[in-house]
Design a protein around this motif. Structure first.
Motif, PDB file in Angstrom:
ATOM      1  N   ASN A 195       0.960  -1.435  -0.161  1.00  0.00           N
ATOM      2  CA  ASN A 195      -0.158   0.149   0.006  1.00  0.00           C
ATOM      3  C   ASN A 195       0.865   1.458  -0.026  1.00  0.00           C
ATOM      4  OD1 ASN A 195      -2.421   1.838   2.059  1.00  0.00           O
ATOM      5  ND2 ASN A 195      -2.977   0.892   0.139  1.00  0.00           N
ATOM      6  N   LYS A 246       1.758   3.321  -4.975  1.00  0.00           N
ATOM      7  CA  LYS A 246       0.381   3.638  -5.309  1.00  0.00           C
ATOM      8  C   LYS A 246      -0.051   2.983  -6.580  1.00  0.00           C
ATOM      9  CE  LYS A 246      -0.521   7.974  -3.112  1.00  0.00           C
ATOM     10  NZ  LYS A 246       0.877   7.974  -2.367  1.00  0.00           N
ATOM     11  N   MET A 271      -3.087   0.465  -7.225  1.00  0.00           N
ATOM     12  CA  MET A 271      -4.229   0.950  -7.944  1.00  0.00           C
ATOM     13  C   MET A 271      -4.539   0.079  -9.041  1.00  0.00           C
ATOM     14  SD  MET A 271      -5.681   3.920  -6.520  1.00  0.00           S
ATOM     15  CE  MET A 271      -6.303   4.827  -7.339  1.00  0.00           C
ATOM     16  N   ILE A 306     -11.663   3.392 -10.409  1.00  0.00           N
ATOM     17  CA  ILE A 306     -10.522   4.327  -9.927  1.00  0.00           C
ATOM     18  C   ILE A 306     -10.630   5.252 -10.759  1.00  0.00           C
ATOM     19  CG2 ILE A 306      -9.073   2.221  -9.153  1.00  0.00           C
ATOM     20  CD1 ILE A 306      -7.203   2.920 -11.393  1.00  0.00           C
ATOM     21  N   THR A 338      -5.487   6.530 -14.437  1.00  0.00           N
ATOM     22  CA  THR A 338      -4.204   6.989 -14.067  1.00  0.00           C
ATOM     23  C   THR A 338      -3.240   6.295 -15.120  1.00  0.00           C
ATOM     24  OG1 THR A 338      -4.826   6.528 -11.690  1.00  0.00           O
ATOM     25  CG2 THR A 338      -2.482   6.489 -12.123  1.00  0.00           C
ATOM     26  N   THR A 343       4.501   7.720  -7.013  1.00  0.00           N
ATOM     27  CA  THR A 343       3.692   6.459  -6.546  1.00  0.00           C
ATOM     28  C   THR A 343       4.038   6.354  -5.234  1.00  0.00           C
ATOM     29  OG1 THR A 343       5.457   4.981  -7.326  1.00  0.00           O
ATOM     30  CG2 THR A 343       3.490   5.440  -8.824  1.00  0.00           C
ATOM     31  N   GLN A 346      -2.964  11.848 -13.231  1.00  0.00           N
ATOM     32  CA  GLN A 346      -4.316  11.771 -12.929  1.00  0.00           C
ATOM     33  C   GLN A 346      -4.923  12.941 -13.485  1.00  0.00           C
ATOM     34  OE1 GLN A 346      -4.512  10.563  -8.896  1.00  0.00           O
ATOM     35  NE2 GLN A 346      -4.886   8.390  -9.403  1.00  0.00           N
ATOM     36  N   VAL A 349     -14.424  -1.297  -3.423  1.00  0.00           N
ATOM     37  CA  VAL A 349     -12.909  -1.060  -3.292  1.00  0.00           C
ATOM     38  C   VAL A 349     -12.403  -2.053  -2.382  1.00  0.00           C
ATOM     39  CG1 VAL A 349     -11.163   0.625  -2.396  1.00  0.00           C
ATOM     40  CG2 VAL A 349     -12.787   1.335  -4.036  1.00  0.00           C
ATOM     41  N   GLU A 385      -7.633   7.185  -3.604  1.00  0.00           N
ATOM     42  CA  GLU A 385      -6.503   6.507  -2.794  1.00  0.00           C
ATOM     43  C   GLU A 385      -7.368   5.248  -2.022  1.00  0.00           C
ATOM     44  OE1 GLU A 385      -2.827   7.943  -1.290  1.00  0.00           O
ATOM     45  OE2 GLU A 385      -3.277   9.837  -2.388  1.00  0.00           O
TER      46      GLU A 385
END
Length: 301
Positions: free
Chosen positions: A98, A101, A104, A114, A117, A139, A176, A243, A273
């Motif tokens: 985690n 990033k 994702m 999401i 990205t 990230t 993003q 999620v 996130e």
């Protein structure tokens, strides 16, 4: 052993460490309600820096990550530390996954909605879009460090320089679209704590106001966020459910989760996130939240 001695021994064996960093040696103040709620139930609490060389992590029944926000420049060291700590919550394998990033991608593949990205790794070339507002960030980051907002094409040179700066340092950049709803509706953080059975259960929600106003302005400064209580909408709760369902099955024993969503162009919530490592939990926005989390920790003990 007398009853009083037995009680004291039980309390000592249940000692909890709340993990912070040198930036917040007494905890980030949003975590003070958790400290106080634990103490109110008779659970001894220490506040300890994650990189304190004198800390005896094996002496704690649980080690709860809270505000270790200076780890970004030393992520490998931080992940190695996490794997060395018994009783870490959330666990070390979750921390490793985690804190980058790129997780994702895995959530998206599992069906989570999401924010679109694009990732640019070292040695790769970014093909920027022709127009629109875009967010560039690494990230691996915390507190919006090294994050900027760019209007294209007028700020294209700045955006390209930001991506190039990150990748030249061996970091992966992520790009993003800037979702304009953050300027009106704001971002919604949905907080989940483990219940008595260990299942993540919704606790409360908070509204986060906009932070980014221009190029590479994000800092590790939680106090700059405008946080207020919010009632989560059915669509936000439904998105959070998707999620959480997309979290890989290999990750067990989660104590807490924060799901950050914002309306997309069609008004439906998109994930910004999923915070499983060291999120602010906005305990001051919901009076009973700290007690719920303290009870979840107590159940683990």
């Amino acid at each position: 052993m007398s009853p009083s001695t037995s009680t004291q021994a039980t309390r000592e064996s249940s000692r909890v460490a709340l993990v912070t960093c040198s930036l917040f040696p007494s905890l980030w103040d949003d975590d003070h309600p958790l400290r106080d709620a634990l103490l109110a139930t008779g659970i001894p609490v220490d506040v300890v820096r994650w990189d304190d060389p004198t800390a005896d992590w094996s002496s704690y029944a649980s080690v709860v990550l809270r505000s270790p926000w200076d780890y970004v420049a030393r992520r490998d060291e931080f992940v190695a530390w996490a794997h060395s700590v018994p009783g870490l919550l959330n666990p070390a394998d979750v921390v490793e996954w985690n804190t980058d990033k790129r997780y994702m991608r895995e959530l998206a593949e599992a069906g989570a909605p999401i924010t679109p990205t694009t990732y640019v790794s070292p040695g790769e070339t970014w093909q920027p879009p022709s127009d629109g507002e875009w967010v560039v960030k690494p990230t691996v980051s915390a507190g919006s460090q090294d994050t900027g907002r760019y209007a294209l094409p007028s700020q294209l040179d700045l955006a390209e320089a930001h991506v190039a700066r990150l990748t030249s340092l061996g970091r992966t950049a992520m790009i993003q679209p800037y979702l304009s709803a953050v300027d009106t509706a704001g971002e919604t953080a949905l907080l989940y704590f483990a219940d008595a059975s260990g299942r993540l259960t919704f606790s409360h929600a908070a509204r986060k106001g906009p932070m980014l106003t221009g190029p590479d302005e994000g800092k590790i400064n939680p106090g700059s966020e405008n946080i207020t209580a919010r009632i989560a909408s059915p669509s936000e709760l439904a998105t959070a459910d998707k999620v959480l369902a997309a979290i890989p099955e290999r990750f067990q024993n989660l104590l807490y989760a924060r799901v950050d969503v914002i309306p997309g162009p069609d008004g439906l919530p998109l994930l910004l996130e999923l915070e499983l490592t060291e999120p602010s939990l906005f305990l001051r926005t919901a009076p009973a939240a700290a007690t719920r989390l303290a009870q979840a920790i107590r159940t683990r003990l």
